[in-house]
Design an enzyme around this catalytic site. Sequence first.
Site, PDB file in Angstrom:
ATOM      1  N   ASP A 116     -10.358   3.958  -1.940  1.00 52.90           N
ATOM      2  CA  ASP A 116     -11.049   2.972  -1.093  1.00 52.90           C
ATOM      3  C   ASP A 116     -12.569   2.903  -1.283  1.00 52.90           C
ATOM      4  OD1 ASP A 116      -8.498   2.847  -0.141  1.00 52.90           O
ATOM      5  OD2 ASP A 116      -9.039   3.011   1.972  1.00 52.90           O
ATOM      6  N   ASP A 174       0.829  -1.207   0.000  1.00 50.13           N
ATOM      7  CA  ASP A 174       0.000   0.000   0.000  1.00 50.13           C
ATOM      8  C   ASP A 174       0.867   1.263   0.000  1.00 50.13           C
ATOM      9  OD1 ASP A 174      -2.047   1.801   0.356  1.00 50.13           O
ATOM     10  OD2 ASP A 174      -2.933   0.773   2.085  1.00 50.13           O
TER      11      ASP A 174
HETATM   12  C1  GLA Z   1      -5.518   2.129   2.569  1.00 49.64           C
HETATM   13  C2  GLA Z   1      -5.999   0.968   1.704  1.00 49.64           C
HETATM   14  C3  GLA Z   1      -7.065   0.195   2.452  1.00 49.64           C
HETATM   15  C4  GLA Z   1      -6.498  -0.322   3.757  1.00 49.64           C
HETATM   16  C5  GLA Z   1      -5.939   0.837   4.588  1.00 49.64           C
HETATM   17  C6  GLA Z   1      -5.173   0.346   5.796  1.00 49.64           C
HETATM   18  O1  GLA Z   1      -6.531   3.082   2.767  1.00 49.64           O
HETATM   19  O2  GLA Z   1      -6.484   1.434   0.464  1.00 49.64           O
HETATM   20  O3  GLA Z   1      -7.530  -0.885   1.660  1.00 49.64           O
HETATM   21  O4  GLA Z   1      -5.488  -1.257   3.486  1.00 49.64           O
HETATM   22  O5  GLA Z   1      -5.059   1.645   3.814  1.00 49.64           O
HETATM   23  O6  GLA Z   1      -4.596   1.385   6.532  1.00 49.64           O
END
Ligand code: GLA
Length: 393
Positions: A218, A145
Site C-alpha cells: 500500500d 484483494d
Molecule cells: C488493502 C489494499 C488497500 C485497501 C485496503 C482495504 O490494504 O491494498 O488498497 O483496499 O486493503 O481494507
Amino acid sequence: MRAVVRIACLAFVASTALWAQEKAAPLPPMGWNSWNHFAGHVTDADVRSAADMLVSTGMRDAGYVYVNVDDTWQGTRDAQGVIHPNDRFPDMKALGDYIHSKGLKFGIYSSPGPKTCGGYAGSIDHEAQDAKTYAEWGVDFLKYDLCSYQDLMIQAQKEHPEDTGIKNRMMIAAYKKMGDALKATGRPIVYSLCQYGIDDPWKWGPGVGASMWRTTDDIDDSYGRMIAIGFSQAGLSKYAGPGHWNDPDMLEVGNGKMTADEYRTHMSLWVLLAAPLLAGNDLSKMSDMDKSILMNKDAIAIDQDPLAKQGDRLYESGDLDVWTKPLSGGRVAVGLFNRSWSTRDISVDLAQIGFKNGGNVRDVWKGKDLGHRSGVFTDTILTHGVTLLIVSK
Ligand code: GLA
C-alpha cells in the site's frame, strides 16, 4: 490435423480473452476510490457526493470516470448465499444507477478469502454468485484483494512443506476463478488484482483475466512511501499495454501531507508509468493546487496516450532520476526528478531520446512551450520537485 485445430482454437480463446480485457481497459482506468480518504467509514452518501463532485469539479470531463467503493460496504449473505451490503449502503443497485446517471462507472471491492482486509465478507466459494450479483448491480470494476486468502495459502504450505509452489498455484487459481466468473457474466468489468505484487502478477495477470494488478504494497500520503513505490517500477514497462496495466496503487494528491512539488512528482511519475489514475482524496475539499495537478491536461494526456506504452527509467544518478515514456506521433515524455534535499540541475540529452536534430519542448507543469531545443536540456529543479516535458519533432 486435430492438433492444428486445437492450437487454432486455443489461440482464438486466448485472443478473445485478451480482447475482453482490452474492451474493459484499453487505456489505464481513471477514476476515484473511497479508501485513501474515507477508509472504513465510507457511506452511500459519501459515494454519491463523490460522484456529484467528479462532475462539478470537472474531474469527470478530465477523464476520471470510475467511482470505486473500496472495502467495508459488505453486510451478510442470505440463506441462498447472496451477498447484501451493510447499513451504510442501503441499495447497491440504486447507487450504481445514480453513478451511471452522472455518466460515470461503478466500482466495487472484494477478496478471494473468507474476509476482506477490513474483516468484512469475502467471496470464497461464492465467486460466480458474487460476480452475477455485481453484474446485476451494474458494476463496471472489481478490485479483488488477497487479504485473508493469504492465511489459507500459509496454512496449505504448512501442511505440504515439500510443495514449494503450492502458495503460488493457490493464489493464481483463486484469481482465475473470479476472472472466469466475471467473464461469464458477459458484462465488461475491469478486473483489478490487489495482492501487493507477490509473485510478479505482471507475468500471470493477463492469464487470469486481469486488466490491471497492483505491483506493490500500500501507498500512504507521504513522500517517502510514494517515491519508494514509484521509483521501484523500473523495468516493468514491457508488461503494460492495452487491457493490462501495472498498478502502483492509488493517488494521494489532495490528501494534504505532501508539498505541491511532491504531489507534482507523484502525478508525473504515475503518468509516465501509464498507471491507472484513481484519485483518493476528499473531492469536496480540493484546493486550486490539487485541481491543477489532478486535472492538468498534458499530464493526463501522457498517461492516456493512444500508443499505450508504459515509461521507464533512462538513468539514475544519486538522488536524481530521469524517466521517459514514448508517446504517439514520435513524441516522448520526460520526467526530471530531484529527490534530494537541495535545488539541483538535471539534464537530459535530447539526441539520446531520439531527437538528434533537437525537438520542440513543452513544460507540462509550467504550461509553456519552450521552443526548439537541441543537445543537452538542463533545468534547475527544487527539492523533491520535477520537470515534466513533452518533446516533439
Ligand atoms: C488493502 C489494499 C488497500 C485497501 C485496503 C482495504 O490494504 O491494498 O488498497 O483496499 O486493503 O481494507
